[in-house]
Design a protein around this motif. Structure first.
Motif, mmCIF file in Angstrom:
data_model
loop_
_atom_site.group_PDB
_atom_site.id
_atom_site.type_symbol
_atom_site.label_atom_id
_atom_site.label_comp_id
_atom_site.label_asym_id
_atom_site.label_seq_id
_atom_site.Cartn_x
_atom_site.Cartn_y
_atom_site.Cartn_z
ATOM 1 N N ALA A 137 -39.352 26.784 0.880
ATOM 2 C CA ALA A 137 -39.289 27.658 -0.294
ATOM 3 C C ALA A 137 -37.873 28.185 -0.501
ATOM 4 C CB ALA A 137 -40.273 28.807 -0.143
ATOM 5 N N VAL A 138 -37.179 28.544 0.585
ATOM 6 C CA VAL A 138 -35.796 29.020 0.470
ATOM 7 C C VAL A 138 -34.905 27.905 -0.070
ATOM 8 C CG1 VAL A 138 -33.758 29.759 1.774
ATOM 9 C CG2 VAL A 138 -35.997 30.781 2.256
ATOM 10 N N GLU A 139 -35.056 26.711 0.462
ATOM 11 C CA GLU A 139 -34.228 25.582 0.017
ATOM 12 C C GLU A 139 -34.447 25.282 -1.463
ATOM 13 O OE1 GLU A 139 -32.798 21.920 2.532
ATOM 14 O OE2 GLU A 139 -34.819 21.507 1.755
ATOM 15 N N ASN A 140 -35.698 25.331 -1.901
ATOM 16 C CA ASN A 140 -36.007 25.057 -3.308
ATOM 17 C C ASN A 140 -35.464 26.148 -4.231
ATOM 18 O OD1 ASN A 140 -37.329 22.650 -2.745
ATOM 19 N ND2 ASN A 140 -39.332 23.625 -2.531
ATOM 20 N N ARG A 141 -35.649 27.404 -3.842
ATOM 21 C CA ARG A 141 -35.192 28.511 -4.683
ATOM 22 C C ARG A 141 -33.670 28.593 -4.716
ATOM 23 N NH1 ARG A 141 -37.333 29.647 -8.621
ATOM 24 N NH2 ARG A 141 -36.379 31.733 -8.684
ATOM 25 N N LEU A 142 -33.019 28.219 -3.631
ATOM 26 C CA LEU A 142 -31.570 28.276 -3.568
ATOM 27 C C LEU A 142 -30.927 27.455 -4.691
ATOM 28 C CD1 LEU A 142 -29.061 29.261 -2.009
ATOM 29 C CD2 LEU A 142 -29.282 27.220 -0.562
ATOM 30 N N LEU A 143 -31.528 26.322 -4.998
ATOM 31 C CA LEU A 143 -30.991 25.449 -6.051
ATOM 32 C C LEU A 143 -30.871 26.171 -7.374
ATOM 33 C CD1 LEU A 143 -32.903 22.108 -5.347
ATOM 34 C CD2 LEU A 143 -30.465 22.547 -5.017
ATOM 35 N N THR A 144 -31.816 27.055 -7.655
ATOM 36 C CA THR A 144 -31.826 27.735 -8.963
ATOM 37 C C THR A 144 -30.726 28.778 -9.080
ATOM 38 O OG1 THR A 144 -33.354 29.507 -8.293
ATOM 39 C CG2 THR A 144 -34.337 27.434 -9.013
ATOM 40 N N TYR A 145 -30.117 29.166 -7.953
ATOM 41 C CA TYR A 145 -29.102 30.212 -7.976
ATOM 42 C C TYR A 145 -27.681 29.675 -7.771
ATOM 43 C CZ TYR A 145 -33.045 33.441 -7.634
ATOM 44 O OH TYR A 145 -34.206 34.130 -7.876
ATOM 45 N N LEU A 146 -27.538 28.366 -7.569
ATOM 46 C CA LEU A 146 -26.215 27.795 -7.309
ATOM 47 C C LEU A 146 -25.598 27.220 -8.580
ATOM 48 C CD1 LEU A 146 -26.695 25.857 -3.943
ATOM 49 C CD2 LEU A 146 -25.840 28.192 -4.304
ATOM 50 N N MET A 147 -24.297 27.402 -8.708
ATOM 51 C CA MET A 147 -23.587 26.766 -9.816
ATOM 52 C C MET A 147 -23.731 25.250 -9.687
ATOM 53 S SD MET A 147 -19.694 27.476 -8.463
ATOM 54 C CE MET A 147 -18.861 26.380 -9.608
ATOM 55 N N GLU A 148 -23.722 24.580 -10.814
ATOM 56 C CA GLU A 148 -24.017 23.145 -10.838
ATOM 57 C C GLU A 148 -23.082 22.344 -9.935
ATOM 58 O OE1 GLU A 148 -24.489 19.496 -14.100
ATOM 59 O OE2 GLU A 148 -24.168 21.569 -14.764
ATOM 60 N N ALA A 149 -21.815 22.746 -9.879
ATOM 61 C CA ALA A 149 -20.843 21.993 -9.081
ATOM 62 C C ALA A 149 -21.155 22.045 -7.584
ATOM 63 C CB ALA A 149 -19.441 22.526 -9.331
ATOM 64 N N PHE A 150 -21.913 23.074 -7.152
ATOM 65 C CA PHE A 150 -22.227 23.233 -5.733
ATOM 66 C C PHE A 150 -23.575 22.617 -5.356
ATOM 67 C CE2 PHE A 150 -19.469 26.955 -4.024
ATOM 68 C CZ PHE A 150 -18.330 26.311 -4.473
ATOM 69 N N GLN A 151 -24.298 22.124 -6.315
ATOM 70 C CA GLN A 151 -25.609 21.546 -6.003
ATOM 71 C C GLN A 151 -25.449 20.134 -5.442
ATOM 72 O OE1 GLN A 151 -28.705 22.097 -8.834
ATOM 73 N NE2 GLN A 151 -28.009 24.132 -9.437
ATOM 74 N N PRO A 152 -26.332 19.702 -4.526
ATOM 75 C CA PRO A 152 -27.592 20.335 -4.135
ATOM 76 C C PRO A 152 -27.454 21.457 -3.105
ATOM 77 C CG PRO A 152 -27.329 18.305 -2.929
ATOM 78 C CD PRO A 152 -26.158 18.385 -3.875
#
Length: 297
Positions: A261-276
Motif C-alpha cells: 500500500a505504501v509503494e502504491n500510494r507513493l507513486l501518486t505523490y512523486l513528481m513524474e520525473a522521479f517515478q516509479p
C-alpha cells in the motif's frame, strides 16, 4: 571480538561478534524505576562475563547523542541519561580501541543497509515505526550525518500547517489510539474488536490479522497509515532520492499489505520525473536490527 549494544526505553540488548555474525546475545527488560543506573549495571555485568577482550564497541541509543564525544543528550523515556558521557564510561570498563555512540535509528539503518533489506543498494533510507517514528540514511555503507544535533528526523516532518507530524499519526502509539477509538463504536461482531478484546495497549498488533479476515475497519486504518506514510516518504524521495526505502519497527510487522500500500500510494505523490520511485522493502533483521547495526559501527 566486537560488542553491539541497543539501549531503548523498554529493552536492552547486547550482542558480541562481528558484522551480522552474533556469537553471544543477551537481552534485558528495562526497569524504568532504576533509570540509567540499572541499565549501566546490566552492561557492566555483561562485559565482565564475555570470554574475550573487546576490540570495538558500538551503541545504538534511543535518543539524541553527540556522536563526536559519545555524550548522551537525553532520553525521553529513561531518567538519568542527560549529559552522561557513555563513551568515557565504556572506555573505563573495556580495552576497546574504538567506541562509537549513535542514535538507534541511524544504527538500525546501518544494520539493514549492510546486512538486511538494503543489501546491494548504495543509498538506503530506513524508517522505524515503533513507539515513535525515526529514520536514518546510509550512503555507500556510511551513516549520513547533518550538522549536530541530528538528521533525517522523518517523524517530525509535518503533514500540514496545523502541526500534524508523521509521528503523531503513524507511530505505534498513535495507531493504538486510533484503533481504540474506532472499535468503541463498533458492534461485537467486528473482527478487529473481537481480536483486541480487553487489551489496553499494543492494539496495532491485531491489525494484520483483522485485515486478513476482511475486517473493513482494519482495511481503512491500514490504508490511512499507508497514505500518510507514503506522503511523508515522498518528501524524502524528492530531497534525497534513495535507491530503497526500508520499513522497520513494530508496525512494519503488519507486513506485505502495508508495504504494498505504501509503494502504491507513493507513486501518486512523486513528481513524474522521479517515478516509479525507489523500491519499498520490509526490514529483514527483526529485533536484531539495532544490535547488528551497532556491531557494524
Amino acid at each position: 571480538m566486537n560488542l553491539g549494544i541497543e539501549i531503548g526505553g523498554t529493552k536492552l540488548q547486547l550482542v558480541a561478534g562481528e558484522g551480522a555474525n552474533i556469537r553471544h546475545h543477551i537481552r534485558y527488560a528495562v526497569d524504568k524505576g532504576r533509570g540509567a543506573a540499572g541499565i549501566l549495571q546490566h552492561i557492566e555485568a555483561t562485559i565482565r562475563q564475555l570470554p574475550d577482550a573487546l576490540d570495538a564497541v558500538g551503541v545504538g541509543f534511543g535518543g539524541p547523542v553527540d556522536i563526536r564525544t559519545g555524550c548522551i543528550a537525553t532520553s525521553h523515556q529513561i531518567t538519568g541519561w542527560s549529559g552522561f558521557n557513555l563513551a568515557d564510561w565504556l572506555r573505563q570498563r573495556t580495552v576497546a580501541r574504538q567506541i562509537r555512540i549513535e542514535n538507534d535509528a541511524n544504527v538500525a539503518a546501518l544494520g539493514e543497509a549492510l546486512h538486511g533489506a538494503g543489501r546491494g543498494f548504495g543509498h538506503v533510507f530506513y524508517v522505524t515505526l515503533g513507539s515513535g517514528v525515526g529514520g536514518g540514511m546510509v550512503i555507500d555503507g556510511r551513516i549520513y550525518h547533518g550538522v549536530s544535533p541530528g538528521e533525517t528526523e522523518i517523524g517530525h516532518i509535518r503533514l500540514d500547517k496545523a502541526g500534524t507530524t508523521l509521528e503523531s499519526v503513524c507511530s505505534g502509539w498513535a495507531v493504538d489510539q486510533e484503533i481504540r477509538r474506532a472499535i468503541s463504536g463498533l458492534s461485537d461482531r467486528s473482527v478487529l474488536k473481537q481480536l483486541v478484546g480487553t487489551a489496553t495497549a499494543g492494539e496495532a498488533r491485531f491489525l494484520r490479522e483483522a485485515f486478513d479476515q476482511g475486517d473493513e475497519t482494519a482495511r481503512q486504518i491500514l490504508n490511512r497509515i499507508a497514505d500518510d506514510l507514503a506522503f511523508g516518504l515522498s518528501h524524502v524521495v524528492h530531497l534525497l532520492h534513495p535507491d530503497v526505502l526500508v520499513l522497520g519497527g513494530g508496525l512494519s510487522l503488519t507486513g506485505e499489505p502495508l508495504r504494498a500500500a505504501v509503494e502504491n500510494r507513493l507513486l501518486t505523490y512523486l513528481m513524474e520525473a522521479f517515478q516509479p520511485g525507489p523500491t519499498v522493502r520490509l526490514a529483514e533483521l527483526g529485533e536484531n536490527t539495532v544490535p547488528i547495526g551497532a556491531l557494524s559501527l
